[in-house]
Structure formats: C-alpha cells, structure tokens
Scaffold this active site. Structure first.
Site, PDB file in Angstrom:
ATOM      1  N   LYS A  91       0.842  -1.200   0.000  1.00 14.79           N
ATOM      2  CA  LYS A  91       0.000   0.000   0.000  1.00 14.79           C
ATOM      3  C   LYS A  91       0.877   1.250   0.000  1.00 14.79           C
ATOM      4  CE  LYS A  91      -3.841   2.163   2.481  1.00 14.79           C
ATOM      5  NZ  LYS A  91      -4.806   2.059   3.610  1.00 14.79           N
ATOM      6  N   SER A 166      -9.018   3.697   2.306  1.00 15.58           N
ATOM      7  CA  SER A 166      -7.886   4.091   1.505  1.00 15.58           C
ATOM      8  C   SER A 166      -7.128   2.919   0.879  1.00 15.58           C
ATOM      9  CB  SER A 166      -6.914   4.919   2.358  1.00 15.58           C
ATOM     10  OG  SER A 166      -6.426   4.162   3.456  1.00 15.58           O
ATOM     11  N   SER A 190     -10.564   2.174   6.467  1.00 14.25           N
ATOM     12  CA  SER A 190      -9.773   2.222   5.233  1.00 14.25           C
ATOM     13  C   SER A 190      -9.396   0.861   4.681  1.00 14.25           C
ATOM     14  CB  SER A 190      -8.494   3.037   5.460  1.00 14.25           C
ATOM     15  OG  SER A 190      -8.782   4.413   5.465  1.00 14.25           O
TER      16      SER A 190
END
Length: 481
Positions: A91, A166, A190
């Site tokens: 990520k 996210s 997220s």
C-alpha cells in the site's frame, strides 16, 4: 445468490493466479511451481488488467522483478520464509526502501524512501517479492481512492464506481487476481470498506498487534492499524503471521500469541452474535444494505452462531465527535508540517486542510474529554463481550458510488457534515481497539458489492478469524471478481 460478472472487459485469470496465497506458497515450497512461474503469471495478469482499473502503481521493471525471482529460485533450498516467492504490492502509504512512496500526494510524487516500514521489512524477510505499490487517496483521507499523482482506482466490478479506500488499490488488485494477498491499513474503515466494496476480505487487527512505524511519534497515534487483506481468510492469516508481533521501536506493540494460520483449525464451534444494525436508526444506511447483512447472518446461524439484535445504551453522537477529535489530534497534527510550508499548502486536498485547521483549534481539555468518551466506549464493549462473542455491523452505510463523486453529501436523506461522517459505522471497532473483519455479504440488484463487520474482543484476533472462516463456508459464491 451468484456473484455477478465484472463489467470490466477482462479475461478470467489463469490457474496460477486463481490459486490462494497459501496454495501458492505450498506449491513453491514443494517445487511444483517455480518463483519465476508464479511471478510471471501475476505480472502478465497485471499487464492485462491494471490499465483498466489503476490499482497498482509504481510497478517495478519486469526485468528487475524476474531477476529477483530467479535469484529466489536459485537459493530455494535454504529458504523457509512464510511468503517465499509470492509477489506482493505494498500500500502506497507505507515506506518501501528504494521504491517510490507517494502517499497519494504531489508533495511526495518523487519520494524514494531509504528504509522500510516495520511490517514491510518483515514481508521482505519472509521471502516475498515486492513488485510495486497499491493506489491510495491522498494521505489515506477518505474512502475513495483517487489522487493527483496517479488518478482514481476503479471498482473491481464496475468501472463507473469507486473502489473505496484508503486501501482501494489493494482491494481491487486482490479482487481481479493481480496479487495473491495484500496489505492494507485502517483508521476509520480504510481496510474494511474497500474490502466490502470489492467482495474480498479485510482484517483490522487489535491495537498493537502489528507494530506501526518507524515514525516521529509512537505513543499517541494508535488508531491507525496495519492489517492483511485476502481472497479468503486463510490467506489473511498467512500474512498476519508475518506482520504481527512485538517490535522494540513500537513500544505499544506486543508478541503474537502463536500462528494465526495454524490456529484456524479446528473450525469455530459457534457463538453468540450481537447485531447492532443501524443502532436503532442513529446511522443513516442506504436501502438494501441491512437486508443483505441480515441474510448473511441467517446463513451464519447455520454454523451455530446465534444472532440477537442489540442496541447498546450509549451516546453515539458523542462517540462520533470523540472520533473526529482524536483523528484531528493525530492525523491533522501530523499533516500540519505541510500546511505550514507555503510551497506545500496549495498541494493539499480540502479534506487534509480541514483536518489540519480543526486540529489547530483543539485544546488539551478537548482531547482528554474525547479520550474519556473513548474509554467509556471500551468499557461498554467489554460488557457486551461478557454476553456475546462477536458484534456485527454493516461495513459501509452506502453502496459504492460514482468514482467522480469525492464523497456522498447525504445518506438516506440525511446530510453529511464532513468528508467521513458517512463512514461512521467503521469508528466503533477503531475506538475500541478491537479486531474487526470484513466478510462479503453479496450484491444489490445493480451488482454492487457489500460487506459486514464481525468485531471481537480486544486481542481476540484468532477468535474473529476462526469465526470468519466459519462464515466463509456459508458463502454460495467465491470472493473476488
């Protein structure tokens, strides 16, 4: 219920890319597959699919990755790492040595870190091959993965819809078989929200299980958590075994209790589930979501999980305001260094400026009062877990929306007063430091995916994963797209 076909014009993944991470690791270990074969299959898949969805960014050169795969094959006899030979994309909020880490911000568009985050170092040491990054919203703010560096990531099922965030890039890459397993992170949903919106699994561990850092501040900011995402529960347990455990530079971290993957067997024998639903109407929730969750809970009852509606006696508006205050006190304050620099302030998106400017207005008594409310909620959760094994809630309050809409201004007819109010349902596990897993619950009549949270007692991570495994057995469709 059948899983609808993705609306992206992509072929079905080949046999290698459809294998689970656990199966791939075993095949490499037994020399049924070479590392080069596995890595090549996933790189080919990325080449075909990623241009359509923009899930993976900062992809390394193929030649460099394959040389690393060949080197791994050459030394295989001496390797014992749990992730040996598996390609993974990290990520883009986590630092990766020698590989661009943008945080989704033009401020860091060309930033190349010289050290790994702790969990990234562990993933490398476990033998994984880091091939690139997964896309995120700017600084991880908001549950819609778009930024001015790489653009938006599109939902795995529908190119018109958001992937969530996210960890949106990670969820889509998993769902479309571009990576076998993925890391995510979660402050206010997220990791859970994009998993729910792309029909995969996402696990937010207990506070402290996965060490965060290195960072400038390691004692206060404990609401953002790193965790695993996968196409099944066992794959998440495999990655969590690598991520978890005490790190001396993360003083609030702790040793893991054993192997999570091995702990999944024998299967869970059932338990009691508290269904919070929409908290007696407190949460505005788009029509159709509660129905999907309740149908999923009906299937769960077939695995000896008795479900009972529950409305805790708590001031949920005060709890949300405590979340907002504590988020500003951590995330807003951390971003203030960019706001203070005139050359950087103009590159911040409005949501970041909102967090920063509100953080600058906070007083110490306000922050302490918010922490007191959080403490009361923690006590409430412990009392609930005296009676129940799990708490169940929808993962999201809306279905995936159009990717061009930054965030919904209203939900079920109620106006939203911030860019994240519509994600309020995710705050309850965060504020309690609880483990929470997103499990898929199905699709609405438009083919939009949805998920449900199963939340367990603090440090009860294995019990939550075992329950998720029992739930997984009830699904009449496969995760992914």
């Amino acid at each position: 219920m059948m899983r609808p076909e993705t609306k992206h014009a992509v072929p079905r993944a080949g046999d290698v890319c459809r294998l689970s991470a656990v199966e791939l690791a075993g095949a490499i270990r037994r020399k049924k597959l070479s590392v080069r074969e596995v890595v090549t299959a996933f790189l080919d898949r990325i080449e075909t699919v990623n241009p359509l969805v923009n899930a993976i960014v900062s992809l390394r050169e193929r030649g460099d990755i394959l040389r690393e795969a060949d080197a791994a094959d050459a030394r295989q006899a001496s390797e014992t790492g749990k992730l040996f030979g598996l390609p993974i994309a990290i990520k883009d909020l986590a630092s990766t040595t020698g590989l661009r880490t943008s945080f989704g911000s033009p401020i860091f568009a060309d930033f190349v870190p010289q050290e790994d985050d702790f969990f990234v170092e562990r993933i490398r040491n476990a033998g994984a091959i880091i091939i690139g990054k997964t896309n995120v919203p700017e600084f991880g703010l908001g549950s819609n993965t778009y930024n001015n560096v790489f653009g938006p990531t599109l939902n795995a099922f529908d190119p018109a819809l958001t992937a969530g965030g996210s960890s949106g890039g990670a969820a889509v890459a998993l769902a479309l078989d571009m990576v076998p397993v993925a890391d995510g992170s979660d402050f206010g949903g997220s990791l859970r929200n994009p998993a729910g919106w792309n029909n995969v699994y996402g696990f937010r561990p207990s506070q402290g299980l996965v060490p965060a850092g290195p960072d400038l501040e390691v004692f206060h900011a404990q609401m953002g958590i790193e965790g695993p995402m996968g196409r099944n529960v066992a794959d998440m347990a495999l990655l969590l075994d690598v991520q978890a455990g005490y790190h001396p530079q993360a003083p609030l971290s702790y040793e893991k209790p054993g192997s999570f993957l091995e702990g999944l067997a024998p299967p869970s024998t059932g338990g009691r589930v508290a269904w919070l639903g929409d908290l007696g109407g407190h949460l505005p929730i788009e029509a159709g979501i509660l129905d999907l969750c309740q149908a999923a809970l009906g299937r769960f009852s077939d695995q000896s999980f008795a479900v009972e509606p529950l409305l805790p006696d708590f001031d949920f508006e005060a709890l949300w305001q405590a979340f907002v205050t504590l988020r500003q006190a951590s995330s807003g304050c951390a971003l203030k260094v960019h706001y203070d620099d005139p050359s950087r302030r103009g590159m911040l998106k409005p949501e970041a400026i909102w967090e920063i400017e509100n953080a600058m207005r906070l007083t110490a008594p306000q922050i302490r009062a918010a922490s007191v409310v959080r403490t009361s909620w923690h006590r409430m959760l412990l009392s609930i877990f005296d009676r129940f094994d799990l708490i169940a809630l929808p993962t999201a309050q809306v279905f995936p929306f159009e990717v061009g809409m930054h965030w919904p201004s209203e939900v079920a007819g109620r106006p939203m007063d911030s860019y994240h109010r519509w994600m309020q349902v995710s705050a309850f596990a965060t504020l309690g430091g609880c483990p929470a897993v997103n499990v898929p619950v199905g699709f609405d009549d438009k083919g939009r995916p949805m998920g449900m949270q199963l939340i367990g007692r603090p440090r009860g991570d294995l019990a939550v994963l075992r329950a998720a495994t029992a739930y997984e057995a009830t699904l009449p469709w496969q995760a992914g797209a």
